[in-house]
Design a protein around this motif. Structure first.
Motif, PDB file in Angstrom:
ATOM      1  N   LYS A  72      31.071  -0.889  -7.125  1.00 46.09           N
ATOM      2  CA  LYS A  72      30.028  -0.315  -7.967  1.00 46.09           C
ATOM      3  C   LYS A  72      28.923  -1.334  -8.160  1.00 46.09           C
ATOM      4  CE  LYS A  72      32.781   2.767 -10.797  1.00 46.09           C
ATOM      5  NZ  LYS A  72      33.155   3.158 -12.152  1.00 46.09           N
ATOM      6  N   MET A  73      27.711  -0.825  -8.358  1.00 51.80           N
ATOM      7  CA  MET A  73      26.601  -1.694  -8.716  1.00 51.80           C
ATOM      8  C   MET A  73      26.609  -1.878 -10.222  1.00 51.80           C
ATOM      9  SD  MET A  73      23.444  -0.454  -6.414  1.00 51.80           S
ATOM     10  CE  MET A  73      23.698  -0.087  -4.684  1.00 51.80           C
ATOM     11  N   VAL A  74      26.292  -3.089 -10.646  1.00 50.54           N
ATOM     12  CA  VAL A  74      26.204  -3.396 -12.071  1.00 50.54           C
ATOM     13  C   VAL A  74      24.951  -4.230 -12.320  1.00 50.54           C
ATOM     14  CG1 VAL A  74      28.696  -3.307 -12.518  1.00 50.54           C
ATOM     15  CG2 VAL A  74      27.653  -5.455 -11.835  1.00 50.54           C
ATOM     16  N   VAL A  75      24.414  -4.114 -13.536  1.00 50.49           N
ATOM     17  CA  VAL A  75      23.262  -4.930 -13.917  1.00 50.49           C
ATOM     18  C   VAL A  75      23.771  -6.346 -14.124  1.00 50.49           C
ATOM     19  CG1 VAL A  75      21.466  -5.308 -15.638  1.00 50.49           C
ATOM     20  CG2 VAL A  75      22.076  -2.970 -14.967  1.00 50.49           C
ATOM     21  N   ASP A  76      23.188  -7.283 -13.396  1.00 50.89           N
ATOM     22  CA  ASP A  76      23.582  -8.686 -13.478  1.00 50.89           C
ATOM     23  C   ASP A  76      22.790  -9.387 -14.580  1.00 50.89           C
ATOM     24  OD1 ASP A  76      24.871 -11.071 -12.783  1.00 50.89           O
ATOM     25  OD2 ASP A  76      23.364 -11.580 -11.288  1.00 50.89           O
ATOM     26  N   GLU A  77      21.470  -9.272 -14.518  1.00 45.53           N
ATOM     27  CA  GLU A  77      20.590  -9.935 -15.489  1.00 45.53           C
ATOM     28  C   GLU A  77      19.295  -9.144 -15.635  1.00 45.53           C
ATOM     29  OE1 GLU A  77      20.944 -12.717 -17.335  1.00 45.53           O
ATOM     30  OE2 GLU A  77      22.861 -13.340 -16.490  1.00 45.53           O
ATOM     31  N   GLU A  78      18.629  -9.337 -16.765  1.00 41.99           N
ATOM     32  CA  GLU A  78      17.274  -8.824 -16.975  1.00 41.99           C
ATOM     33  C   GLU A  78      16.436  -9.989 -17.486  1.00 41.99           C
ATOM     34  OE1 GLU A  78      16.569  -4.926 -18.713  1.00 41.99           O
ATOM     35  OE2 GLU A  78      18.741  -4.584 -18.679  1.00 41.99           O
ATOM     36  N   TYR A  79      15.238 -10.103 -16.951  1.00 40.84           N
ATOM     37  CA  TYR A  79      14.344 -11.194 -17.338  1.00 40.84           C
ATOM     38  C   TYR A  79      13.003 -10.616 -17.764  1.00 40.84           C
ATOM     39  CZ  TYR A  79      17.691 -13.920 -14.618  1.00 40.84           C
ATOM     40  OH  TYR A  79      18.842 -14.484 -14.122  1.00 40.84           O
ATOM     41  N   ASP A  80      12.442 -11.177 -18.807  1.00 39.35           N
ATOM     42  CA  ASP A  80      11.120 -10.768 -19.261  1.00 39.35           C
ATOM     43  C   ASP A  80      10.221 -11.997 -19.240  1.00 39.35           C
ATOM     44  OD1 ASP A  80       9.381  -8.787 -20.113  1.00 39.35           O
ATOM     45  OD2 ASP A  80       9.699  -9.251 -22.229  1.00 39.35           O
ATOM     46  N   ASP A  81       9.022 -11.821 -18.757  1.00 37.16           N
ATOM     47  CA  ASP A  81       8.032 -12.901 -18.670  1.00 37.16           C
ATOM     48  C   ASP A  81       8.602 -14.119 -17.929  1.00 37.16           C
ATOM     49  OD1 ASP A  81       5.510 -13.920 -18.985  1.00 37.16           O
ATOM     50  OD2 ASP A  81       5.924 -14.806 -20.945  1.00 37.16           O
ATOM     51  N   ILE A  82       9.005 -13.885 -16.673  1.00 36.83           N
ATOM     52  CA  ILE A  82       9.588 -14.940 -15.843  1.00 36.83           C
ATOM     53  C   ILE A  82       8.665 -15.199 -14.646  1.00 36.83           C
ATOM     54  CG2 ILE A  82      10.989 -13.311 -14.494  1.00 36.83           C
ATOM     55  CD1 ILE A  82      13.180 -15.521 -14.438  1.00 36.83           C
ATOM     56  N   SER A  83       8.524 -16.442 -14.281  1.00 39.36           N
ATOM     57  CA  SER A  83       7.721 -16.776 -13.105  1.00 39.36           C
ATOM     58  C   SER A  83       8.552 -16.519 -11.838  1.00 39.36           C
ATOM     59  CB  SER A  83       7.270 -18.239 -13.146  1.00 39.36           C
ATOM     60  OG  SER A  83       8.377 -19.088 -12.921  1.00 39.36           O
ATOM     61  N   ILE A  84       7.880 -16.412 -10.719  1.00 36.83           N
ATOM     62  CA  ILE A  84       8.590 -16.202  -9.452  1.00 36.83           C
ATOM     63  C   ILE A  84       9.474 -17.415  -9.150  1.00 36.83           C
ATOM     64  CG2 ILE A  84       8.321 -15.841  -6.959  1.00 36.83           C
ATOM     65  CD1 ILE A  84       7.604 -13.401  -8.653  1.00 36.83           C
ATOM     66  N   ALA A  85       8.971 -18.605  -9.387  1.00 39.08           N
ATOM     67  CA  ALA A  85       9.761 -19.826  -9.139  1.00 39.08           C
ATOM     68  C   ALA A  85      11.018 -19.850 -10.003  1.00 39.08           C
ATOM     69  CB  ALA A  85       8.903 -21.060  -9.400  1.00 39.08           C
ATOM     70  N   ASP A  86      10.893 -19.450 -11.272  1.00 40.72           N
ATOM     71  CA  ASP A  86      12.063 -19.419 -12.150  1.00 40.72           C
ATOM     72  C   ASP A  86      13.047 -18.342 -11.717  1.00 40.72           C
ATOM     73  OD1 ASP A  86      11.070 -21.513 -13.644  1.00 40.72           O
ATOM     74  OD2 ASP A  86      10.281 -20.239 -15.258  1.00 40.72           O
ATOM     75  N   LEU A  87      12.540 -17.210 -11.259  1.00 39.92           N
ATOM     76  CA  LEU A  87      13.412 -16.133 -10.771  1.00 39.92           C
ATOM     77  C   LEU A  87      14.221 -16.615  -9.564  1.00 39.92           C
ATOM     78  CD1 LEU A  87      14.378 -13.186 -10.872  1.00 39.92           C
ATOM     79  CD2 LEU A  87      12.423 -12.597  -9.426  1.00 39.92           C
ATOM     80  N   VAL A  88      13.564 -17.303  -8.644  1.00 38.54           N
ATOM     81  CA  VAL A  88      14.264 -17.848  -7.472  1.00 38.54           C
ATOM     82  C   VAL A  88      15.360 -18.817  -7.908  1.00 38.54           C
ATOM     83  CG1 VAL A  88      13.989 -19.315  -5.415  1.00 38.54           C
ATOM     84  CG2 VAL A  88      12.346 -17.481  -5.869  1.00 38.54           C
ATOM     85  N   GLU A  89      15.072 -19.632  -8.925  1.00 37.03           N
ATOM     86  CA  GLU A  89      16.075 -20.574  -9.440  1.00 37.03           C
ATOM     87  C   GLU A  89      17.274 -19.850 -10.048  1.00 37.03           C
ATOM     88  OE1 GLU A  89      16.396 -24.002  -9.439  1.00 37.03           O
ATOM     89  OE2 GLU A  89      14.763 -23.887  -7.989  1.00 37.03           O
ATOM     90  N   GLU A  90      17.034 -18.712 -10.673  1.00 35.21           N
ATOM     91  CA  GLU A  90      18.103 -17.962 -11.340  1.00 35.21           C
ATOM     92  C   GLU A  90      18.980 -17.180 -10.362  1.00 35.21           C
ATOM     93  OE1 GLU A  90      19.027 -17.939 -14.557  1.00 35.21           O
ATOM     94  OE2 GLU A  90      17.493 -19.432 -15.008  1.00 35.21           O
ATOM     95  N   LEU A  91      18.428 -16.762  -9.232  1.00 37.05           N
ATOM     96  CA  LEU A  91      19.192 -15.962  -8.277  1.00 37.05           C
ATOM     97  C   LEU A  91      20.193 -16.832  -7.518  1.00 37.05           C
ATOM     98  CD1 LEU A  91      16.309 -13.716  -6.942  1.00 37.05           C
ATOM     99  CD2 LEU A  91      18.235 -12.995  -8.371  1.00 37.05           C
ATOM    100  N   PRO A  92      21.373 -16.288  -7.228  1.00 36.11           N
ATOM    101  CA  PRO A  92      22.400 -17.080  -6.536  1.00 36.11           C
ATOM    102  C   PRO A  92      21.996 -17.388  -5.092  1.00 36.11           C
ATOM    103  CG  PRO A  92      23.114 -14.813  -6.733  1.00 36.11           C
ATOM    104  CD  PRO A  92      21.833 -14.926  -7.509  1.00 36.11           C
ATOM    105  N   GLY A 159      11.408 -18.024   1.187  1.00 32.58           N
ATOM    106  CA  GLY A 159      11.291 -16.578   1.301  1.00 32.58           C
ATOM    107  C   GLY A 159      10.611 -15.858   0.165  1.00 32.58           C
ATOM    108  N   LEU A 160      10.586 -16.447  -1.027  1.00 31.87           N
ATOM    109  CA  LEU A 160      10.006 -15.754  -2.168  1.00 31.87           C
ATOM    110  C   LEU A 160       9.140 -16.717  -2.971  1.00 31.87           C
ATOM    111  CD1 LEU A 160       9.895 -13.063  -3.685  1.00 31.87           C
ATOM    112  CD2 LEU A 160      11.832 -13.839  -5.043  1.00 31.87           C
ATOM    113  N   THR A 161       7.852 -16.507  -2.861  1.00 28.59           N
ATOM    114  CA  THR A 161       6.879 -17.286  -3.622  1.00 28.59           C
ATOM    115  C   THR A 161       5.824 -16.330  -4.167  1.00 28.59           C
ATOM    116  OG1 THR A 161       5.431 -17.659  -1.719  1.00 28.59           O
ATOM    117  CG2 THR A 161       7.162 -19.314  -2.110  1.00 28.59           C
TER     118      THR A 161
END
Length: 171
Positions: A72-92, A159-161
């Motif tokens: 099953k798919m599940v919600v892992d995390e939700e982020y508000d007001d996050i930069s792309i660089a910070d999002l990349v850091e948070e993703l596994p 890959g993500l900037t």
């Protein structure tokens, strides 16, 4: 004339009867009804809520992962007001995720919009079985997410900037 044929795979044996049905119809029907990973109602509700939130600034993201044991798919995390660089850091770095990003886009004419971007986060270092599950559910998730653009990410470092997202959305 009716023919009976058998499709063998390593785990299942399916028997199909063809008559007035064509094989292509049967194959498309099977593909549309066979789901490897379930998109449960909690994920659908979270995506709907995320999609309709009003934002005045910044990026927001919802990250969905596959629970391998429950399929099953599940919600892992939700982020508000996050930069792309910070999002990349948070993703596994070793596990695939589906990310829906509400991206603050500054247009050349001065307008600001918040398009939804689907990010298929699939690092090449991920476990093979998780990549297979992730790929098998990709089209179903894209349909449910209803994002404007899709970005494939295999290499987390490059890959993500912000520049890549801007280029994809402004092209």
């Amino acid at each position: 004339m009716h023919r009976l044929f058998q499709i063998n795979s390593s785990h299942t044996t399916r028997r199909c009867v063809t008559g007035s049905l064509t094989l292509s119809y049967l194959a498309s029907y099977m593909a549309s009804t066979a789901k490897t990973v379930d998109i449960n109602e909690d994920v659908t509700k979270a995506l709907r809520k995320f999609r309709f939130q009003r934002r005045s600034q910044g990026h927001a993201a919802i990250v969905i992962k596959i629970n391998k044991a429950a399929l099953k798919m599940v919600v892992d995390e939700e982020y508000d007001d996050i930069s792309i660089a910070d999002l990349v850091e948070e993703l596994p770095q070793n596990s695939p995720r589906y990310v829906v990003l509400s991206y603050e886009l500054k247009h050349h004419d001065g307008r600001t919009s918040f398009p939804l971007v689907f990010i298929n986060w699939a690092p090449s270092s991920s476990e093979t079985t998780m990549m297979t599950l992730h790929a098998s559910a990709l089209l179903d998730f894209q349909r449910v997410a209803e994002a404007n653009k899709t970005i494939e990410v295999r290499d987390a470092e490059e890959g993500l900037t912000k520049a890549i997202v801007d280029e994809k959305l402004l092209s």
